[in-house]
Design an enzyme around this catalytic site. Structure first.
Site: not given
Length: 489
Positions: A76, A78, A119, A149-150
């Protein structure tokens, strides 16, 4: 950032430096996505955007490997934006500042006063490094970089059928080298909203701020079982215990900024009668000592302080304050149940991530995770019951499915055998409590064979986030070997 240039694999770390240099918090990933698109254009790498903004890049198979099953490397775009108190960093404008730190268990890369974005920046960097290196052996290859995603998994929710050709998906969003993930928890967001009415500040009252700071915070999926303090809950505990006896009047309450990060800081603005000021100061000092004792093994920097602030004109009415503090103190937080099916794995949890005061209400944002749908529903019902008792409104949104484990997965077997061949030991096969996008990918692509791997990342979603350098090298070695070992169709 120049200190990362010496790290191996150089291509991966070079990409990670680039990723750190371009702001990309959730919902602000466009600049990074544009940079990758421009690079792909320069390198004549096929690329396209889907209707929600996910970026898909593709590369033909290496010579002699066109008969292999197609592989999708997924990450992802972001990152979670969290920073230490007093840090002037602007995530929408300023680059992340990574550096190397040596510790007893090896060398790590971390960031200055902010989340690092390993991450999922390391996974993204690895996928792009594979695309950039024409010496790497692989079959037909696609790279899927999802947005947001986050903060809601918008990209995964919006992925359409028919865009991807690969039969195997390797998710790069895991955070423990030596572990292979074959399943994850699902989740749902819950908002509690309590109406509040206000009245005039009592005559002669002083206005002060209570600040609970210095907590470690962390990822509400990865760190929820570690016993780290949640500032929202700890501050609510103090206020519920002492507001009535001291005659405190609540003016404003806030804590946290993300529903998927354990809250590190919380603040309450209160009014206190002058004759109770000394007792409030004594209790603040006592409570700080009490918490430091209870959490001594974990929260080494915890601070609970009182300071004067500008006088307010209004306070919460007493009944609204009573209901709010009761709701916050009674609401569950942390591990609800451990898994029977997967020993050592959290089955169901709740994170009270954000508390914020609006013009006429206080909102509480929570994230529930569970590997069992009924467990998730149970916790939603618990919050609904508390809301009924407190006179609050409870709503849920953004539910996403878990990724059900497939013990017979062919790609799982390939990764397991490849890992053993490289490192002489079997990896641990796990289900992770954190939410991965894999469960959502199964809806448009039900036949995808999926696995998740990654390097060792500690304390994601907090300014303590760090990635273990040696584990990145092992992850890279495994990834390349797996790409080479993908079987024929």
């Amino acid at each position: 950032m120049a200190s990362l240039h010496s790290l191996s694999p150089q291509g991966l770390w070079s990409w990670f430096e680039t990723i750190c240099s371009i702001p990309h918090p959730s919902k602000r990933e466009l600049a990074l996505r544009d940079h990758i698109q421009q690079w792909a254009e320069q390198q004549s790498i096929d690329h396209r955007l889907d209707r929600v903004g996910n970026l898909i890049l593709s590369k033909p198979a290496s010579p002699g490997m066109a008969d292999r099953k197609g592989v999708i490397l997924q990450a992802h775009l972001d990152m979670v934006p969290q920073k230490n108190a007093g840090t002037a960093h602007r995530f929408d404008r300023d680059p992340i500042r990574p550096y190397i730190v040596s510790e007893a268990d090896g060398d790590w890369v971390t960031a200055t006063d902010t989340t690092l974005g390993a991450d999922n920046g390391i996974g993204m960097a690895s996928a792009l490094a594979v695309l950039a290196d024409n010496t790497i052996e692989h079959g037909p290859l696609e790279v899927l970089l999802t947005i947001d995603e986050e903060a809601g998994m918008t990209g995964a929710f919006g992925l359409e059928a028919g865009l991807l050709q690969g039969e195997i998906l390797i998710n790069t969003d895991s955070e423990e080298e030596g572990e292979i993930y074959m399943g994850c928890a699902g989740g749902i967001d819950v908002q509690l909203e309590l109406p509040v009415t206000r009245e005039a500040l009592p005559a002669g009252y002083q206005t002060v701020e209570l600040a609970l700071t210095g907590l470690k915070g962390g990822h509400s999926g990865v760190d929820i079982h570690t016993g780290r303090g949640n500032a929202n809950k700890l501050l609510a505990r103090f206020l519920f215990g002492h507001a009535f006896e001291l005659g405190l009047r609540l003016i404003h309450l806030k804590g946290g900024s993300l529903r998927n990060a354990i809250t590190r800081e919380a603040y309450a603005t209160v009014a206190v009668a002058p004759e109770q000021r000394a007792e409030l100061e004594r209790l603040v000092s006592h409570y700080q000592g009490l918490l430091r004792g209870e959490l001594a093994a974990i929260e080494t920097e915890l601070c609970f302080t009182l300071s004067d602030v500008a006088a307010a004109e209004q306070v919460f009415e007493a009944e609204a304050q009573r209901r709010l503090l009761a709701l916050l103190h009674a609401a569950p937080h942390g591990v609800i149940r451990m898994s029977d099916a997967f020993p050592g794995v959290v089955e169901t949890s709740l994170n009270m991530g954000v508390v914020k005061t609006g013009s006429d209400s206080v909102q509480v944002l929570c994230l529930i995770r569970s590997t069992v749908d009924s467990g998730r529903a149970m916790v939603v019902n618990m919050l609904q019951a508390l809301a009924q008792l407190a006179g609050a409104h409870c709503s849920d949104s953004g539910a996403y499915p878990g990724w059900n484990p497939d013990p017979s997965s062919p790609i799982m077997a390939v990764v397991r055998e490849t890992y053993q061949g490289l490192f002489g030991s079997l990896p641990s096969i796990q289900v992770i409590h954190a939410g991965l996008e894999c469960g959502l990918f199964k809806e448009p692509y039900p036949a995808l064979d999926m696995v998740s791997i990654g390097p060792t990342i500690r304390f994601p979603h907090s300014p303590d986030e760090k990635v273990h350098i040696d584990s990145v090298a092992k992850y890279w070695q495994l990834l390349l070997a797996v790409l080479k070992a993908i079987p024929a169709r």
